[in-house]
Design an enzyme around this catalytic site. Structure first.
Site, PDB file in Angstrom:
ATOM      1  N   ASP A  83       0.855  -1.189   0.000  1.00  0.00           N
ATOM      2  CA  ASP A  83       0.000   0.000   0.000  1.00  0.00           C
ATOM      3  C   ASP A  83       0.898   1.249   0.000  1.00  0.00           C
ATOM      4  O   ASP A  83       1.845   1.340   0.784  1.00  0.00           O
ATOM      5  CB  ASP A  83      -0.876  -0.041   1.271  1.00  0.00           C
ATOM      6  CG  ASP A  83      -1.972   1.008   1.274  1.00  0.00           C
ATOM      7  OD1 ASP A  83      -2.375   1.466   0.190  1.00  0.00           O
ATOM      8  OD2 ASP A  83      -2.442   1.355   2.387  1.00  0.00           O
ATOM      9  N   HIS A 192      -7.538   9.773   4.192  1.00  0.00           N
ATOM     10  CA  HIS A 192      -7.220   8.667   5.099  1.00  0.00           C
ATOM     11  C   HIS A 192      -7.593   9.050   6.529  1.00  0.00           C
ATOM     12  O   HIS A 192      -7.632  10.224   6.868  1.00  0.00           O
ATOM     13  CB  HIS A 192      -5.717   8.366   5.043  1.00  0.00           C
ATOM     14  CG  HIS A 192      -5.287   7.781   3.737  1.00  0.00           C
ATOM     15  ND1 HIS A 192      -4.343   8.352   2.927  1.00  0.00           N
ATOM     16  CD2 HIS A 192      -5.681   6.651   3.092  1.00  0.00           C
ATOM     17  CE1 HIS A 192      -4.169   7.601   1.850  1.00  0.00           C
ATOM     18  NE2 HIS A 192      -4.964   6.561   1.919  1.00  0.00           N
ATOM     19  N   GLY A 227      -9.115   5.690   1.169  1.00  0.00           N
ATOM     20  CA  GLY A 227      -9.826   6.444   2.211  1.00  0.00           C
ATOM     21  C   GLY A 227     -11.289   6.074   2.271  1.00  0.00           C
ATOM     22  O   GLY A 227     -12.157   6.929   2.424  1.00  0.00           O
ATOM     23  N   SER A 229     -13.026   4.059   4.415  1.00  0.00           N
ATOM     24  CA  SER A 229     -13.686   3.619   5.644  1.00  0.00           C
ATOM     25  C   SER A 229     -14.983   4.393   5.828  1.00  0.00           C
ATOM     26  O   SER A 229     -15.091   5.564   5.451  1.00  0.00           O
ATOM     27  CB  SER A 229     -12.763   3.839   6.851  1.00  0.00           C
ATOM     28  OG  SER A 229     -11.846   2.758   6.950  1.00  0.00           O
ATOM     29  N   ASN A 269     -10.096   0.497  -0.470  1.00  0.00           N
ATOM     30  CA  ASN A 269      -9.156   0.444   0.653  1.00  0.00           C
ATOM     31  C   ASN A 269      -9.823   0.803   1.979  1.00  0.00           C
ATOM     32  O   ASN A 269     -10.405   1.886   2.123  1.00  0.00           O
ATOM     33  CB  ASN A 269      -8.009   1.432   0.401  1.00  0.00           C
ATOM     34  CG  ASN A 269      -7.017   0.919  -0.613  1.00  0.00           C
ATOM     35  OD1 ASN A 269      -7.338   0.023  -1.394  1.00  0.00           O
ATOM     36  ND2 ASN A 269      -5.828   1.479  -0.606  1.00  0.00           N
ATOM     37  N   ASP A 271      -8.961   0.644   6.124  1.00  0.00           N
ATOM     38  CA  ASP A 271      -8.061   0.401   7.256  1.00  0.00           C
ATOM     39  C   ASP A 271      -8.680   0.940   8.547  1.00  0.00           C
ATOM     40  O   ASP A 271      -8.820   0.231   9.545  1.00  0.00           O
ATOM     41  CB  ASP A 271      -6.709   1.077   6.984  1.00  0.00           C
ATOM     42  CG  ASP A 271      -5.688   0.792   8.067  1.00  0.00           C
ATOM     43  OD1 ASP A 271      -5.970  -0.020   8.967  1.00  0.00           O
ATOM     44  OD2 ASP A 271      -4.591   1.383   8.035  1.00  0.00           O
TER      45      ASP A 271
HETATM   46  P1  13P Z   1      -9.119   4.578   5.495  1.00  0.00           P
HETATM   47  O1  13P Z   1      -8.278   5.436   6.394  1.00  0.00           O
HETATM   48  O2  13P Z   1     -10.373   5.284   5.077  1.00  0.00           O
HETATM   49  O3  13P Z   1      -9.415   3.255   6.065  1.00  0.00           O
HETATM   50  O4  13P Z   1      -8.291   4.356   4.147  1.00  0.00           O
HETATM   51  C1  13P Z   1      -7.325   3.365   4.052  1.00  0.00           C
HETATM   52  C2  13P Z   1      -6.518   3.484   2.808  1.00  0.00           C
HETATM   53  O5  13P Z   1      -6.851   4.167   1.855  1.00  0.00           O
HETATM   54  C3  13P Z   1      -5.271   2.718   2.774  1.00  0.00           C
HETATM   55  O6  13P Z   1      -4.527   2.952   1.624  1.00  0.00           O
HETATM   56  O1  G3H Z   2      -2.712   4.550   3.732  1.00  0.00           O
HETATM   57  C1  G3H Z   2      -3.127   4.476   4.848  1.00  0.00           C
HETATM   58  C2  G3H Z   2      -3.329   3.247   5.611  1.00  0.00           C
HETATM   59  O2  G3H Z   2      -4.351   3.494   6.536  1.00  0.00           O
HETATM   60  C3  G3H Z   2      -2.082   2.745   6.263  1.00  0.00           C
HETATM   61  O3  G3H Z   2      -1.747   3.540   7.325  1.00  0.00           O
HETATM   62  O4  G3H Z   2       0.663   4.160   7.061  1.00  0.00           O
HETATM   63  O5  G3H Z   2      -0.478   4.210   9.307  1.00  0.00           O
HETATM   64  O6  G3H Z   2       0.047   2.038   8.205  1.00  0.00           O
HETATM   65  P1  G3H Z   2      -0.282   3.483   8.016  1.00  0.00           P
HETATM   66 ZN    ZN Z   3      -4.657   4.914   0.813  1.00  0.00          ZN
END
Ligand code: 13P
Ligand code: G3H
Ligand code: ZN
Length: 340
Positions: A83, A192, A227, A229, A269, A271
């Site tokens: 990612d 994000h 982004g 979520s 995506n 997270d």
């Molecule tokens: P979220 O923060 O919305 O979960 O997005 C995750 C993401 O885009 C990871 O690349």
């Molecule tokens: O791109 C964003 C994802 O939520 C990953 O986050 O870089 O904190 O692992 P991170």
């Molecule tokens: Zn992302």
């Protein structure tokens, strides 16, 4: 089944009109949560690791955890994806460590802070496409910039500033032709993290129309929504009930993602929703049982809570039920595909 290249899965998703959640991991419990959700819903999965996740886990641990996941779940097609790779070197080291797919995020500079020029973005993305495709590995690129900041990555754009860096559909078309990538991440007003929108997003801030326009121009291109979520209110309430201090915020409604899937979105995506789910469960244990000190007693519920979110997304995005039907191409087999 060995870990599979992402292109194979996204081609199958496009042929059958579904989307696939790309879920971030940093530890064993998160990988297990995803595989349990996949098993219970019969879903193929994309598991992704950020640079921060690779540093945190150490590539060796991560590689072996992913190989264990594949060994223990022979009926689940699993993609292992980098990612937000910040440079060709990051993408190449991911490939050396067993990833079957990489994102070269050339929308930002190598420091992950400032937007790159179009030419800079094309140059790094093209370089990764050439090297990755020669090994049968899939490549995601990004055009336009997301808002927010995660673990030091991101231009730190506010909700308003992000609107100025949305993907230009004409430029997206050019970018795909210039780079030959497999999947295109686009900026449509999302960001994000846990603070995306200050009110329930309408079409003026969550620009699903941009996706529709890109899909019209590039009907065969796999679109990626970052982004994505949804920031469920019940999880935010739960965290705050057990001593957290999350401010009000709105995420990307699942119905909008489903609309995107009808217009070429194949990778979504997620997270933060999983982070919220785990945190809510852990806070609950610590509040209700302050004498608890066995990690299994809070990491177990956290894993269970993440599994439920993953299952809900797998069902909503339509990947449920497809695990046994995805062609099981290996990266090696994809080398010839890219030669054609
Ligand atoms: P979220 O923060 O919305 O979960 O997005 C995750 C993401 O885009 C990871 O690349
Ligand atoms: O791109 C964003 C994802 O939520 C990953 O986050 O870089 O904190 O692992 P991170
Ligand atoms: Zn992302």
């Amino acid at each position: 089944m060995p870990l599979i290249p992402m292109r194979t899965l996204l081609d199958h998703a496009a042929e059958n009109d579904y989307g696939v959640a790309a879920l971030n991991v940093n530890n064993m419990e998160q990988i297990q949560a995803i595989l349990e959700a996949a098993t219970e819903t019969d879903s193929p999965v994309i598991i992704q690791a950020s640079r921060g996740a690779r540093d945190y886990t150490n590539d060796n641990y991560l590689r072996h955890l992913m190989l264990a996941a594949a060994e223990l779940n022979p009926n689940i097609p699993i993609v292992m994806h980098q990612d937000h790779g910040n440079s060709p070197a990051t993408c190449m080291s991911a490939i050396e460590n067993g990833f079957t797919s990489v994102m070269m995020d050339g929308s930002l500079d190598e420091a992950g802070k400032n937007p790159n020029t179009y030419e800079q973005n094309v140059a790094v993305t093209k370089e990764v496409v050439a090297a990755a495709h020669a090994r049968g590995i899939s490549v995601e690129g990004e055009i336009g910039c997301l808002g927010g900041i995660e673990d030091g990555h991101g231009a730190g754009l506010s909700e308003e500033e992000a609107q100025e860096h949305l993907t230009d559909p004409a430029q997206a078309e050019q970018f795909v032709a210039d780079t030959g990538l497999d999947a295109l991440a686009v900026a449509i007003g999302t960001s994000h993290g846990a603070y995306k929108f200050t009110k329930k997003p309408t079409g003026d801030v969550l620009r699903m129309d941009v996706i529709e326009e890109i899909h019209k121009r590039l009907p065969n291109c796999h679109i990626v929504m970052h982004g994505s979520s949804s920031l469920p209110q019940e999880l935010r309430d739960e965290i705050n009930k057990y001593g957290g201090s999350l401010k009000p915020a709105y995420g990307v409604p699942v119905e909008e993602i489903q609309r995107g899937i009808k217009h070429g979105v194949r990778k979504i995506n997620v997270d933060t929703d999983n982070r919220l789910a785990m945190t809510a469960a852990i806070r609950k244990v610590f509040t209700e049982k302050p004498a608890e000190f066995d990690p299994r007693k809070y990491l177990g519920p956290a894993r269970e809570s993440m599994k439920e979110i993953c299952k809900a997304r797998m069902i909503a995005f339509g990947q449920a039920g497809w695990a046994g039907k995805v062609p099981t191409k290996t990266c090696k087999e994809m080398i010839d595909f890219y030669k054609k």
